[in-house]
Design an enzyme around this catalytic site. Structure first.
Site, PDB file in Angstrom:
ATOM      1  N   ARG A   8      77.372  47.383  38.968  1.00 32.45           N
ATOM      2  CA  ARG A   8      76.449  46.488  39.560  1.00 32.45           C
ATOM      3  C   ARG A   8      75.566  45.981  38.561  1.00 32.45           C
ATOM      4  NH1 ARG A   8      80.279  45.706  42.528  1.00 32.45           N
ATOM      5  NH2 ARG A   8      80.127  45.355  44.789  1.00 32.45           N
TER       6      ARG A   8
ATOM      7  N   GLU B 107      74.821  37.120  38.543  1.00 34.38           N
ATOM      8  CA  GLU B 107      76.187  36.407  38.262  1.00 34.38           C
ATOM      9  C   GLU B 107      76.449  35.532  39.584  1.00 34.38           C
ATOM     10  OE1 GLU B 107      78.284  40.378  38.490  1.00 34.38           O
ATOM     11  OE2 GLU B 107      79.448  39.744  40.251  1.00 34.38           O
TER      12      GLU B 107
ATOM     13  N   HIS C 201      83.398  39.814  36.017  1.00 37.86           N
ATOM     14  CA  HIS C 201      83.568  40.654  37.324  1.00 37.86           C
ATOM     15  C   HIS C 201      85.005  40.962  37.899  1.00 37.86           C
ATOM     16  CE1 HIS C 201      81.154  42.290  41.151  1.00 37.86           C
ATOM     17  NE2 HIS C 201      82.333  42.939  41.082  1.00 37.86           N
TER      18      HIS C 201
HETATM   19  C1  DGY Z   1      83.759  45.905  44.426  1.00 39.81           C
HETATM   20  O1  DGY Z   1      85.063  46.098  45.152  1.00 39.81           O
HETATM   21  O2  DGY Z   1      82.756  46.411  45.106  1.00 39.81           O
HETATM   22  C2  DGY Z   1      83.914  44.943  43.564  1.00 39.81           C
HETATM   23  O3  DGY Z   1      83.018  45.017  42.716  1.00 39.81           O
HETATM   24  C3  DGY Z   1      84.153  43.518  43.961  1.00 39.81           C
HETATM   25  O4  DGY Z   1      83.155  42.992  44.979  1.00 39.81           O
END
Ligand code: DGY
Length: 331
Positions: free
Chosen positions: A242, A271, A289
Site C-alpha cells: 500500500r 492513488e 496497482h
Molecule cells: C488487494 O487485493 O489488496 C490488491 O491490492 C487490490 O486492491
C-alpha cells in the site's frame, strides 16, 4: 424464489459479465457496469436497503457510512487488503466483512519480482530512452544496473505473498533476509531459506528491499527519511503493498540525490494520483496497482468474493470471514 424475496446486493464497480450473471441468478442486483465514480454520499445512498455489497479496494467503508445503512449484513471486498474497511465499525454494526486471500498470492509475487527487476536493471527507464530515439550505438557503460542474482533480498512482511517472493529468490541464488511482526516458524524459515533480522539490519544490509505487509495506521510511512538513510546507495526499494507505507517525499528526495539506487512502485499514497515529484524521476519504475492483474487471478478473486457474499447472505460462514464475532453474536 420471487424477486421480492431475494436479497438485495450492490456491486460498486464493473464486473466481468459472467460474475454479474452469477450474482443476478441469486440476488436482486444493483450494478455499476458503467464503472462510474461514486463519492461517499452516493455510495451510502445506494447502500440503503441493501443486504450485501460487493466492493473493491477503492471503496471506503467507514463508521459514518455504516451508521447510515442499518440493514447491511455483509461487505465482501474483491481484494486481499482490507484497510479501506473499518473492521471495528462493521463488527459493531453487525456487518460481516470478507476479503480474497490466497488466490492472488503467486500473481502478486510475480509482479513484485517484475518491478524489482525493472528497478534494478533500468528496464522501464531504458525503454523510454529507446522509444525517444536516443539509442545511437551500444556502449560498455550504458544503463548499468544492479545485479539481482546472488544479491541480498530483504522482505518486509513474511505472509503468503512475502513467502512466495522468497521462494522465487532461490532461483536467483539470492540470500534472503526478512522482517515481520512475528517471526515465522523455524521449519518455514528453513524451507524458504530466509533469515529473520531486525528492521534496521534489513534496510542496511539488503541490496533489494520489498514491502509486502498489510497497511494500517500504525505503520503509516514506515519507510521515511530515517529508513532510507539506512539503505545502501545502490539499493532498490519495491512496494507492492500500500502506498501509505512510504513517505513518498522522502523517497523522491533520496532517489533524486542518488542516496538510493532505484525504486519500483505499484501502489501510491493518493492513488490514482501519483506525486509529481515521483513522476519527474527516471530511476523509478511505476505501475498502476496491477499486482493481482492477470485474467485468471482477477477471475478467481471475483468468484471468491461472490462465494463469500452468497455464504454471508444465506447465514453460513463465508470462507474468508474477517470478523467471525458477527456470526457468533447472531447464533
Ligand atoms: C488487494 O487485493 O489488496 C490488491 O491490492 C487490490 O486492491
Amino acid at each position: 424464489m420471487s424477486s421480492s424475496e431475494r436479497k438485495r446486493v450492490l456491486v460498486t464497480r464493473a464486473l466481468f459479465p459472467e460474475h454479474l450473471a452469477r450474482l443476478a441468478g441469486r440476488f436482486e442486483v444493483e450494478a455499476n457496469q458503467e464503472d462510474l465514480a461514486w463519492d461517499a454520499q452516493e455510495l451510502a445512498r445506494r447502500l440503503v436497503g441493501k443486504d450485501g455489497a460487493l466492493i473493491t479496494g477503492g471503496d471506503r467503508i467507514d463508521r459514518g457510512l455504516i451508521a447510515q445503512v442499518p440493514g447491511l449484513g455483509a461487505v465482501c471486498s474483491i481484494s486481499v487488503g482490507y484497510n479501506h474497511v473499518d473492521l471495528a465499525a462493521c463488527t459493531a454494526g453487525g456487518v460481516m466483512v470478507t476479503n480474497t486471500p490466497d488466490v492472488l498470492t503467486e500473481t502478486t509475487a510475480d509482479l513484485g519480482w517484475a518491478l524489482m527487476m525493472a528497478a534494478a536493471r533500468h528496464v522501464t527507464q531504458s525503454e523510454r530512452w529507446l522509444r525517444a530515439g536516443h539509442w545511437q550505438r551500444w556502449a560498455l557503460d550504458q544503463w548499468l544496473g544492479q545485479d539481482v542474482h546472488h544479491s541480498t533480498l530483504g522482505i518486509i512482511g513474511m505472509g503468503r505473498i512475502g513467502q512466495a517472493i522468497a521462494r522465487r529468490a532461490r532461483g536467483f541464488s539470492m540470500r534472503v533476509i526478512y522482517h515481520n511482526r512475528t517471526r515465522v516458524a523455524p521449519e518455514a524459515e528453513r524451507a524458504l531459506g530466509a533469515t529473520y533480522v531486525e528492521r534496521q539490519t534489513l534496510f542496511a544490509t539488503a541490496d533489494h528491499v520489498i514491502l509486502v505487509l498489510p497497511y494500517s495506521a500504525e505503520n503509516h510511512h514506515m519507510v521515511g527519511a530515517r529508513e532510507l538513510a539506512w539503505m545502501q546507495p545502490h539499493a532498490t526499494l519495491t512496494n507492492i503493498a500500500r502506498g501509505g507505507l512510504i513517505d513518498e517525499h522522502a523517497l523522491s528526495e533520496a532517489l533524486a540525490q542518488g542516496r538510493l539506487g532505484a525504486a519500483g512502485l505499484d501502489v501510491f499514497e493518493g492513488e490514482p494520483r501519483v506525486a509529481p515529484e515521483l513522476l519527474a524521476l527516471s530511476n523509478v519504475a511505476l505501475t498502476p496497482h496491477i499486482g493481482s492483474a492477470s485474467r485468471a487471478t482477477r477471475n478467481a478473486m471475483a468468484n471468491l468474493a461472490i462465494d463469500n457474499l452468497c455464504a454471508a447472505l444465506s447465514g453460513t460462514r463465508p470462507p474468508c470471514l474477517l470478523n467471525p464475532e458477527v456470526l457468533e453474536r447472531r447464533a
